[in-house]
Design an enzyme around this catalytic site. Structure first.
Site, mmCIF file in Angstrom:
data_model
loop_
_atom_site.group_PDB
_atom_site.id
_atom_site.type_symbol
_atom_site.label_atom_id
_atom_site.label_comp_id
_atom_site.label_asym_id
_atom_site.label_seq_id
_atom_site.Cartn_x
_atom_site.Cartn_y
_atom_site.Cartn_z
ATOM 1 N N ASN A 51 -6.190 11.853 -9.585
ATOM 2 C CA ASN A 51 -5.358 10.670 -9.858
ATOM 3 C C ASN A 51 -5.323 10.310 -11.346
ATOM 4 O OD1 ASN A 51 -5.213 10.685 -7.119
ATOM 5 N ND2 ASN A 51 -6.159 8.681 -6.779
ATOM 6 N N LYS A 62 0.851 -1.204 0.000
ATOM 7 C CA LYS A 62 0.000 0.000 0.000
ATOM 8 C C LYS A 62 0.882 1.247 0.000
ATOM 9 C CE LYS A 62 -4.085 2.168 1.575
ATOM 10 N NZ LYS A 62 -4.792 2.569 2.747
#
Ligand code: KPL
Length: 292
Positions: free
Chosen positions: A198, A180
């Site tokens: 993003n 992560k």
């Protein structure tokens, strides 16, 4: 009777856990200021539930608290939040750390007197004026950094699953935290630096910057002995970018709100690892300096 659950940090994740768990256990939501005592949760299917919760601050919490403490603050507030509560907690209090990155997880696993579990989640949630929207389901993994307390991890994962999260106890939470962290490091600092969503990382001029970051991340992960995700690093990073294309990532939200960023929690462990292994990490270093 399920043990009391103390949720520290009334942000999106804290509110989500508080409302979901309150159906199954006594829940207290704790903040620096008293959190709301009534929260509305909008589920992914649009269904709305209202819950009354016990709301406390560190000063008002009755001692000793016995049960499970879910620490959901930003990484840079985690230690201070726990220090403020230390006098109120039974020494065997189980701690679940929900922070991004890989900082507080290492130190607290070493220093905390009770069991410490780490959690990583991709549940999507955001705060509203009167509660929280559970925007989309993700996966939640829970475990001890060195594989201890497997029974506790199983029990808590079962509780969280009954509460409506997709949660699994795992023996490799360490690897999952690194995964992560690496994905976060490939996305968060770039979008915060350039103030973009993003999905814009897919386009010029950002795409080559992401690729260069992945190259550095792969070298650091290999040197650190972290197995790649099954699909490979490149595919993993681009899949997350695709899946969160419309997001304003957490670091961008921090920058836009004038809050400190989690650069130390996200980039810090990677830069430390690069230094330890004598690797150059010019992109990661430049982004660390740029995001502040
Ligand atoms: O987890 C995230 C974040 O915003 O912190 C990513 C993966 C970057 C998605 O937005």
């Amino acid at each position: 009777m399920t043990q009391p659950q103390l949720i520290v940090g009334p942000g999106a994740l804290g509110r989500l856990l508080a409302v979901r768990l309150s159906e199954l256990a006594p829940v207290t939501l704790l903040g620096r200021r008293p959190p709301p005592t009534r929260l509305a949760l909008t589920a992914p299917d649009g269904h709305i539930v209202q819950r009354r919760l016990t709301s406390e601050t560190a000063a008002s919490l009755a001692a000793p608290f016995r049960g499970t403490l879910h620490l959901t603050t930003k990484a840079y507030h985690a230690q201070a939040a726990l220090d403020g509560l230390a006098q109120k907690l039974a020494p065997d209090t189980a701690l679940v750390l929900w922070q991004n990155g890989y900082g507080v997880q290492r130190t607290l696993t070493r220093d905390w007197s009770g069991p410490v579990l780490c959690a990583t989640t991709s549940e999507g949630a955001y705060v509203t004026a009167d509660g929280v929207v559970h925007a989309g389901h993700g996966e939640t993994y829970l475990g001890h950094l060195h594989g201890a307390y497997a029974d506790l991890a199983e029990r808590l994962a079962a509780l969280l699953s009954r509460a409506g999260l997709h949660c699994r106890a795992v023996g490799d939470i360490d690897t999952r935290l690194w995964h992560k962290l690496a994905v976060n490091a490939a996305i968060n600092p770039l979008v915060a630096r350039w103030r973009i969503r993003n999905g814009q990382l897919r386009d010029r001029p950002f795409r080559p910057l992401v690729e260069a970051l992945i190259d550095e991340l792969v070298l650091v992960m290999e040197a650190e002995g972290i197995a790649p995700p099954a699909e490979g690093w490149r595919a993993r990073v681009w899949r997350v970018i695709e899946g969160t294309a419309n997001n304003r990532a957490s670091m961008l939200q921090d920058v836009l709100a004038g809050r400190p960023t989690e650069r130390d929690a996200i980039l810090g462990p990677l830069l430390d690892a690069a230094r330890r292994h004598g690797l150059e990490a010019p992109q990661l270093s430049a982004l660390y300096d740029a995001v502040g």
